[in-house]
Design an enzyme around this catalytic site. Sequence first.
Site, PDB file in Angstrom:
ATOM      1  N   HIS A   1     -65.678 -10.491  28.955  1.00 60.65           N
ATOM      2  CA  HIS A   1     -66.382 -10.706  27.954  1.00 60.65           C
ATOM      3  C   HIS A   1     -68.120 -10.812  28.351  1.00 60.65           C
ATOM      4  O   HIS A   1     -68.751 -10.390  27.563  1.00 60.65           O
ATOM      5  CB  HIS A   1     -65.924 -11.959  26.988  1.00 60.65           C
ATOM      6  CG  HIS A   1     -66.831 -11.862  25.645  1.00 60.65           C
ATOM      7  ND1 HIS A   1     -66.488 -11.149  24.734  1.00 60.65           N
ATOM      8  CD2 HIS A   1     -67.211 -13.025  25.233  1.00 60.65           C
ATOM      9  CE1 HIS A   1     -67.302 -11.612  23.559  1.00 60.65           C
ATOM     10  NE2 HIS A   1     -67.839 -12.889  24.075  1.00 60.65           N
TER      11      HIS A   1
ATOM     12  N   ASP B   1     -62.069  -7.055  27.948  1.00 56.61           N
ATOM     13  CA  ASP B   1     -62.559  -8.220  27.097  1.00 56.61           C
ATOM     14  C   ASP B   1     -61.226  -8.884  26.579  1.00 56.61           C
ATOM     15  O   ASP B   1     -60.777  -8.336  25.806  1.00 56.61           O
ATOM     16  CB  ASP B   1     -63.578  -7.759  25.972  1.00 56.61           C
ATOM     17  CG  ASP B   1     -64.336  -8.967  25.502  1.00 56.61           C
ATOM     18  OD1 ASP B   1     -63.755  -9.986  25.371  1.00 56.61           O
ATOM     19  OD2 ASP B   1     -65.332  -8.510  24.697  1.00 56.61           O
TER      20      ASP B   1
ATOM     21  N   SER C   1     -71.702 -11.014  22.325  1.00 51.27           N
ATOM     22  CA  SER C   1     -70.631 -11.910  21.563  1.00 51.27           C
ATOM     23  C   SER C   1     -70.898 -11.797  20.220  1.00 51.27           C
ATOM     24  O   SER C   1     -71.627 -10.862  19.519  1.00 51.27           O
ATOM     25  CB  SER C   1     -70.389 -13.120  22.260  1.00 51.27           C
ATOM     26  OG  SER C   1     -69.200 -13.702  21.812  1.00 51.27           O
TER      27      SER C   1
END
Length: 420
Positions: free
Chosen positions: A359, A325, A230
Amino acid sequence: MSNQVRLRLLPSARCLFDEPIQLKVAGLRSKQVVTMRARSTDEKGVVFSSSATYRADGSGEIDLSRDASLSGNYVGVEPMGLLWSMRPDVLHKRFQKTNALNPHVVNFSVHEEEGGMLAEVKNERFLMGDGVSRVPVKQGNIRGVLFTPPGEGPFPAVLDLYTFGGGLSEKRAALLASRGFLVLTVALYGHDDLPKNIKEVHLDYFEECIKFLKNQDKAGSNGVGVISLSKSGDLALSVASYLPGVQAVIWINGCSANVAFPLYYKNRQILSALKFDMNKVISTESGALVTKYCMHDPLKEENKASLVPIERASGRFLFVASEDDLNWDSKAYMNAMVDRLKRHGKENFESVSYPGAGHYLEPPFGPYCPSSFHAVTGVPVLWGGEPKAHTAAEVHLWRKIQEFFRTHLSCDKIKIKSKL
């Protein structure tokens, strides 16, 4: 509770968090239909649970590596389905397992259709393998934990930046150490005596972390590896592009530009912050938001000062993107980075993308997380992905991470130890 029914875990009821297990039931009636359940409580006290219906064979046995679930949280043959399909008893909670000292404890049980429990067994899923050492680090500006595998070494050295939620997560670092890597995981804020929040990030901090890692007696690699996820993805890119001594970088579902906070080095701003527009969020019935289309476009002229100049990096990149994602478009960012490196005549990268994955790609067999509180935006968001495909991606990626670091972090430097 029935004395006849037995629930067994193979090879053992104690294992590492990332290890598959085989769950077997014996002593049921021929073709008896039962419900299998799993239940666990995370570090914040949130209860996660799952259930699935199975039919015993003619001998009154069920083997989750062979038999299909007929209904429940998943259907079909899913040997680890009870683990990855566990859901929290409240909305928008992500399974919290950050402390490596205690195992993830899961209670498996088998129940009659009416609900009565026939048998149960406890599975202790450890983050630290036998002999792994855990040492909290508070040296200079560094706040983190160092994990060292057992044995003489030397071991490939890795800096784990994990994510950007504040505080410290030990899970991935401890598991990598259990697989033979020397790992330092660090916090940037919200931990120990670090500030609660930050307005900027300083690359000098990571430079200090790399020096610390390379100075460890058992660190065998000439350079270090960096693993991210991330927001820390763009920090890993910057570390590789601006600092020496970085041999291998794993970027997982990050951005190609420096996101949210300006980046400084030696008290000078080197990258501006790519911002996001919260007017572009999409609401959903669950109350969680989709932020996929909120980030400003890093390729637009006015945002180019936030793009990380990855062509400067001499180390090797592994880019990993989930195609579903919903946090942001990591696949598009990855494609842009591959294009950029190719334009500069660079071949120091490989990339992998996972259809149906969301994600948060983590070490495998934790509960899949559809939505949770977002550290930067301060609201619950959808992370994307479909549980089965997401778990399959985690299993594949976990092997890939270890192979990549073993291949590209050389351990040929023998440290000469002075004999007293």
